[in-house]
Design a protein around this motif. Structure first.
Motif: not given
Length: 406
Positions: A186-191, A212-215
């Motif tokens: 689960d890379a939800g916060q990593a990507l 998330k961080f991918l915007r």
């Protein structure tokens, strides 16, 4: 990433002029170009017909950008409506579980993933938590000692939602590959926050949300499935795209799109494609360096606020842009609301998000700041000033707070 580049990116992001946003782990601020891509696709559909406005090149763009992000072949990428939907599809495609089969998870596993595993447990599978090391991260050596022929899956939440820990995903992948055990990340916060190379991670499945961080826009997610592992997955949901008629029978596709359907929001996919391309142009390395510098600075300053306690795990010099804390005299949700009244966004997580870890640490809730490359030193100072005021006067009514004006 220099100051001029950051100012350019902020100017291209309308939300930066209106709020201080430290909730990028929940959903980040899209650029105007991402908004334009969504609107333009909707306009094409409205003026020319939704079916007629379907653009295969758009899907190719999005898949190619996702492949670049992950260092994967485009045919190994599938799109979904959410990270949780992608993960549950892949998990359920593993097939029925037998009594005694084991699932090994990190203590920080996302609750949505655990909810899927709970159905396997009802069938007799055993869910077991991998021990942590001294810093609170999943311990690869302990994992290796747990492996036997009954282990059917290793699941890891790479960056937990409730703090700055970065789990050793590559080392976990080495253990999984050595023993031939399927490995889901689960890379939800990593990507969008860390460089992500699925070849180095040696995972079989990896998923993450676009918002998330991918915007990217809400309602988008991507999933990587290793080609050699794909044939072991039999999706329960099928249609004319994922299992087309070949003249004699319905046959599952031999690429990751066996997890997609023919019905997709091309407007949202257009936004995701633009967001992915923007990320790739900036570069994951530059993004990681800026987030680490800003978050390290904030993490060092926060303990100076009376009554504030950091709640992060992991080595102090190897943490993500997620910073968890509690503030004496404040409920975390009420603190989030008080800051929102001052036009400062943060997150707040309860036990339901990461139940195994929160229960192990005896925590009921956490406030969470998530730093992006869009944030600035001035915004950090504003956050610290406002937290200091709230720490000194927790009884002040939310309605009396002065809003931040950028």
């Amino acid at each position: 990433m220099n100051a001029e580049a950051v100012e350019y990116l902020r100017a291209a992001t309308p939300g930066c002029a209106r709020i201080i946003h430290f909730n990028h782990a929940g959903a980040s601020l899209p650029s105007q170009a991402t908004l334009d891509a969504i609107i333009e696709q909707l306009q094409r559909e409205a003026l020319g017909g939704p079916m007629e406005a379907a653009d295969t090149q758009l899907q190719h763009r999005a898949r190619s950008a996702a492949a670049t992000l992950l260092n994967a072949p485009p045919e190994d990428i599938a799109f979904a409506s959410s990270g949780s939907a992608a993960w549950s599809q892949a998990f359920n495609a593993l097939g029925p579980w037998q009594p005694g089969e084991r699932i090994l998870v990190g203590r920080h596993e996302w609750a949505g993933n655990l909810a899927c595993m709970a159905e396997a447990v009802k069938s007799g599978a055993r869910l077991q938590v991998i021990p942590c090391d001294a810093d609170g991260a999943v311990d690869p050596q302990a994992l290796a000692r747990m492996i036997d022929r009954n282990v059917r899956l290793i699941a890891l939440t790479w960056l937990p939602a409730n703090g700055g820990l970065i789990n050793p995903a590559e080392r976990i992948g080495q253990v999984a590959r050595q023993h031939g055990v399927p490995y889901f990340i689960d890379a939800g916060q990593a990507l969008g926050q860390l460089p992500c190379d699925v070849q180095a991670l040696q995972c079989d499945v990896l998923k993450g949300a676009g918002r998330k961080f991918l915007r990217g826009p809400r309602g988008t997610a991507l999933m990587y499935i290793r080609k050699e592992f794909l044939q072991r997955l039999l999706p329960q949901q099928r249609d004319v795209l994922s299992a087309p008629w070949d003249g004699r029978r319905f046959t599952l596709r031999d690429d990751a799109r066996r997890f997609e359907t023919s019905e997709v929001s091309l407007a949202l996919l257009a936004g995701l494609a633009n967001a992915l391309e923007e990320h790739n142009r900036i570069g994951a390395g530059a993004i990681r360096q800026r987030i680490q510098r800003l978050s390290d600075h904030l993490r060092q300053r926060l303990p100076s606020i009376p009554g504030l306690t950091l709640r992060n795990l992991g080595p102090a010099d190897q943490q993500s842009g997620l910073i968890a804390f509690t503030l004496e005299g404040w409920d975390c949700v009420e603190l989030k609301q008080a800051l929102a009244a001052r036009r400062i966004n943060i997150g707040a997580n309860g036990v339901a998000y990461t139940p195994l870890d929160m229960q192990a640490r005896g925590l009921e809730s956490l406030a969470r700041v998530a730093v992006s490359y869009l944030n600035t030193e001035e915004e950090i100072e504003a956050l610290l000033d406002n937290l200091g005021e709230l720490a000194a006067s927790p009884q002040i009514s939310i309605s009396t707070h002065k809003p931040w004006r950028g």
